[in-house]
Design an enzyme around this catalytic site. Structure first.
Site, PDB file in Angstrom:
ATOM      1  CB  CYS A 297      -0.984  -0.011   1.166  1.00  0.00           C
ATOM      2  SG  CYS A 297      -0.212   0.016   2.809  1.00  0.00           S
ATOM      3  CG  HIS A 345      -4.648   0.147   3.721  1.00  0.00           C
ATOM      4  ND1 HIS A 345      -3.842  -0.611   2.890  1.00  0.00           N
ATOM      5  CD2 HIS A 345      -5.674   0.591   2.937  1.00  0.00           C
ATOM      6  CE1 HIS A 345      -4.369  -0.631   1.673  1.00  0.00           C
ATOM      7  NE2 HIS A 345      -5.470   0.095   1.683  1.00  0.00           N
ATOM      8  CG  ASN A 357      -6.723   0.375  -1.872  1.00  0.00           C
ATOM      9  OD1 ASN A 357      -6.732  -0.346  -0.890  1.00  0.00           O
ATOM     10  ND2 ASN A 357      -7.674   0.250  -2.804  1.00  0.00           N
TER      11      ASN A 357
END
Length: 381
Positions: A297, A345, A357
């Site tokens: 991420c 994240h 993402n």
């Protein structure tokens, strides 16, 4: 009015009973099931993202621990060499001491007293006495030195052995934690795959049910139109019949309004950050990945913003300190969006409650809704 309503009901009943006696279409129920599956999947994907972060932390600890073990074992080897040298020195000193004692014995002296008694005069006595004091002191120093070296060697052995045991135990603990987390993540990934399959199944059922419902409505509408038309033909004049027929044809040909959701593609592509980020859609998630061959991420967001000269830190929990804080209501396309404190994240906001993402292991870079544990955004450009 009541007669028209009665004809409508009769037409609907006839159509439904004639064509769909054994078929029940429930699109609303299908949508509810899909929504439920999507919510469960989002929760699982969020858990997987947190596990990826925990695994990354444990992997870092394991790396540090392995380096420490290597250094300690190197110290143990060096200490063993030093021990061997010290033992050799001790043996040499012991040999010298034994030789001196043997020489005294071979010369007929049974000890230090014999040496003193063998003096010829006072000067010789004093000289021998001083020599004996020197020898005794030397012997005592040798003995003390031997004891000190032996004690230091034993302490060093115990210290290094204890440290090595502790490090090996820590290695086992970290590996067990890593295995447990990996197993849990694997189980969650299987559940996500099952939910994806259910979503596809419910989606296919929704398409079928919507088609059935649309067909039912169309046939019912045609039945109502036909019934009304037959009644109008019997009761109206030719002129009225023409007017009614024209009205019915216009009503029948009028398409029901459709609810289309604009995807905002123009706004999306006009943002250079999002336009560039979208070129990586479909790239697989790779833990620790920082290149188009595979991203995690934070590796993805770092790579995208680096293209525009913005240097972001490597991990999400550091990236969340960059730029200006943005609340959910004030998010704009191109803002970074973070999840958890510290962040586990990160993604890039694309508008309409969605982000692009790298979600988690087993997934690919994609556009999806903000997860339930969204914390806040940061504006860095």
């Amino acid at each position: 009015m009541n007669k028209k309503f009665g004809l409508t009901i009769i037409a609907l009943v006839v159509t439904m009973s004639a064509g769909f006696t054994n078929v029940y279409a429930d699109p609303a129920s299908d949508r509810a099931k899909i929504q439920q599956v999507q919510t469960q999947r989002n929760d699982l994907e969020n858990k997987i993202g947190m596990m990826d972060h925990q695994i990354e932390t444990i992997m870092s600890k394991i790396s540090i621990n392995e380096n420490t073990i290597t250094k300690t074992q190197k110290d143990i080897k060096e200490n063993q060499i030093n021990i061997a040298k010290a033992e050799d020195n001790i043996k040499e000193e012991q040999i010298l001491f034994d030789k001196r004692m043997r020489v005294m014995y071979m010369n007929g002296s049974s000890g230090y007293i014999d040496v003193i008694l063998g003096s010829t005069d006072i000067a010789d006595l004093i000289s021998r006495f001083e020599d004996i004091k020197t020898i005794i002191k030397f012997d005592q120093n040798v003995i003390n030195d031997l004891k000190t070296k032996q004690t230091a060697i034993n302490l060093k052995k115990v210290e290094l052995a204890t440290e090595n045991t502790t490090l090996l135990s820590l290695r086992d603990d970290n590996k067990k934690k890593l295995a447990t987390l990996t197993k849990q993540k694997s189980d969650q990934t299987v559940l996500v795959a099952q939910l994806n399959a259910e979503e596809k199944q419910y989606g296919a059922q929704l398409v079928t049910d919507e088609a059935i419902a649309a067909r039912q409505v169309a046939e019912a509408r045609q039945a109502v139109i036909a019934a009304e038309h037959a009644t109008a033909v019997r009761q109206a004049t030719a002129a009225n019949q023409a007017t009614i027929a024209a009205s019915q044809v216009a009503a029948a040909n009028q398409a029901p309004p459709t609810n289309q959701v604009e995807q905002g593609s123009t706004a999306f592509s006009s943002n250079s950050v999002l336009a560039y980020a979208s070129t990586f859609l479909g790239v697989p998630y790779v833990w620790g990945g920082t290149s188009p061959s595979g991203f995690d991420c934070s590796g993805f967001t770092q790579y995208v913003f680096a293209h525009f000269g913005v240097n972001l830190p490597r991990v999400s929990e550091d990236q969340q300190n960059v730029g200006t804080l943005v609340s959910r209501d004030n998010l704009q396309p191109g803002d970074l969006v973070f999840f958890g404190t510290p962040a586990h994240h990160v993604g890039i906001y694309v508008g309409n409650g969605n982000m692009i993402n790298a979600p988690h292991t087993g997934a690919v870079i994609r556009i999806q809704t903000l997860n339930n544990d969204f914390t806040y955004g940061r504006r860095v450009n």
